[in-house]
Write an enzyme that holds these catalytic residues in place. Structure first.
Site, PDB file in Angstrom:
ATOM      1  N   GLY A 127       0.807  -1.215   0.000  1.00 55.55           N
ATOM      2  CA  GLY A 127       0.000   0.000   0.000  1.00 55.55           C
ATOM      3  C   GLY A 127       0.837   1.260   0.000  1.00 55.55           C
ATOM      4  CB  ALA A 128       4.205   1.875  -1.029  1.00 56.86           C
ATOM      5  CG  ASN A 129      -0.977   3.343  -4.378  1.00 52.10           C
ATOM      6  OD1 ASN A 129      -1.478   3.599  -3.282  1.00 52.10           O
ATOM      7  ND2 ASN A 129      -1.551   2.542  -5.254  1.00 52.10           N
TER       8      ASN A 129
ATOM      9  CE1 TYR B 205      -8.668  -0.666  10.154  1.00 53.28           C
ATOM     10  CE2 TYR B 205      -9.172   0.587  12.140  1.00 53.28           C
ATOM     11  CZ  TYR B 205      -8.318   0.288  11.094  1.00 53.28           C
ATOM     12  OH  TYR B 205      -7.105   0.926  11.001  1.00 53.28           O
TER      13      TYR B 205
ATOM     14  CB  SER C  75      -5.250   0.669  13.904  1.00 52.60           C
ATOM     15  OG  SER C  75      -6.260   1.546  14.361  1.00 52.60           O
TER      16      SER C  75
ATOM     17  N   GLY D 245       2.393   4.916   3.539  1.00 56.14           N
ATOM     18  CA  GLY D 245       3.270   4.044   2.759  1.00 56.14           C
ATOM     19  C   GLY D 245       4.066   4.817   1.735  1.00 56.14           C
TER      20      GLY D 245
ATOM     21  N   GLY E  90      -0.578   7.957   1.075  1.00 53.12           N
ATOM     22  CA  GLY E  90      -0.591   7.963   2.530  1.00 53.12           C
ATOM     23  C   GLY E  90       0.754   7.693   3.173  1.00 53.12           C
TER      24      GLY E  90
END
Length: 315
Positions: free
Chosen positions: A28-30, A185, A158, A34, A32
């Site tokens: 998920g590095a694209n 969640y 989280s 990341g 935020g």
């Protein structure tokens, strides 16, 4: 009591020296935190491999990073959908075939507050399936490569782990009877933490050489809620993000970069902001509540996870 290990300002990327020759794999590095972690690593000369679901967004992210750090910046993406175990296995195999060294895998990607129950293609509740099961298989497939560098696994958790039922609902893992966006969640993030702490125990028992750390970003301005949360949740978060309670995504990335690089950290810990309610402020060691490492529950979750995913760890 606030952690003063790194001084009054807490841990910051200013502590980082050159990371030339190091390789960091980030899910998920694209966008935020990341994306911000990738920026930090690249600024120190490291190689970054992004594992992202969207090829289009990944191409934009890579282009932006190369524009900032130069055409020779060593960054690329491998497409991976954490909610689809076949995609996870294919991406992990591609990484194994093409990336000779991994100094850390950062389990950064997540979905959050999905408003109504949804199932993954493998039949798992979507938040548990994406946040926990996907990373469980990914880390297992890459473990030997990480160990070869005496590297690290960083699980981005989280504070939500404190807001649910504080254990795993083994009798109904998909929450068919009592689905609630926030509770589920919380369950998925608790499961990720339990995976990490149980992995610590198993690594130690087997005499293997991988360090495992758990952190959280605090309240950070990312697209996490806006991409998967319901309308009311998205609106509430948008309003909160306009207040001083929410820090930037760049600061939200500090804990995961720290856990991937800093020496001398304690493994059975939770790292993140240490200010008011641990939502912001100096980064260091925060409060870890014991339900996150209940041994009986952790061990059972590991067995359930292997059975559900069909992936057996070799430890």
């Amino acid at each position: 009591m606030a952690d003063t290990t790194f001084g009054p300002k807490g841990w910051t990327p200013e502590r980082l020296g050159s990371r030339a020759g190091k390789t960091y794999v980030i899910t998920g590095a694209n966008a935020g935190t990341g994306f911000q972690a990738a920026r930090t690593f690249l600024s120190k000369g490291a190689k970054v491999v992004m594992l992202n679901r969207s090829a289009e967004k990944s191409a934009v992210a890579v282009a932006a990073l190369k524009e900032e750090f130069g055409a020779d910046a060593d960054v690329h993406f491998v497409r991976m959908d954490l909610s689809d175990l076949a995609s996870v296995r294919a991406a992990a195999e591609e990484v194994r075939q093409t990336i000779p060294q991994i100094d850390a895998v950062i389990c950064n990607a997540a979905i959050a507050q999905v408003p109504t129950q949804a199932l993954t293609v493998d039949g798992f509740e979507s938040q548990l399936g994406t946040n926990h099961y996907g990373h469980f298989v990914l880390c297992g497939m890459l473990f030997d490569r990480i160990e070869a560098s005496k590297g690290r696994i960083v699980v981005v958790a989280s504070l939500g782990y404190n807001m649910g039922i504080k254990t795993i609902q083994f009798g109904d893992m998909n929450w068919d009877k009592n689905y609630s966006a926030n509770a589920v969640y919380s369950q998925s993030k608790l499961a990720q933490m339990m995976f990490a702490y149980e992995l610590q125990d198993r690594v130690a028992a087997a005499g293997r050489h991988v360090q495992v750390y758990v952190c959280h970003p605090g309240a950070s301005a990312t697209s996490l809620i806006s991409t998967s949360g319901g309308l009311v949740t998205r609106l509430t978060w948008w309003l909160m993000s306009k207040t001083p309670m929410v820090q930037t995504a760049a600061k939200g990335a500090y804990p995961e970069v720290m856990c991937a690089t800093e020496d001398g950290l304690e493994q059975r810990a939770l790292y993140g902001p240490t200010g008011m309610m641990q939502t912001g402020g100096p980064v260091g060691k925060g409060t870890l509540n014991p339900h996150a490492y209940d041994k009986a529950v952790m061990s059972r979750l590991w067995d359930v996870s292997e059975e559900a995913t069909g992936f057996r760890w070799d430890l």
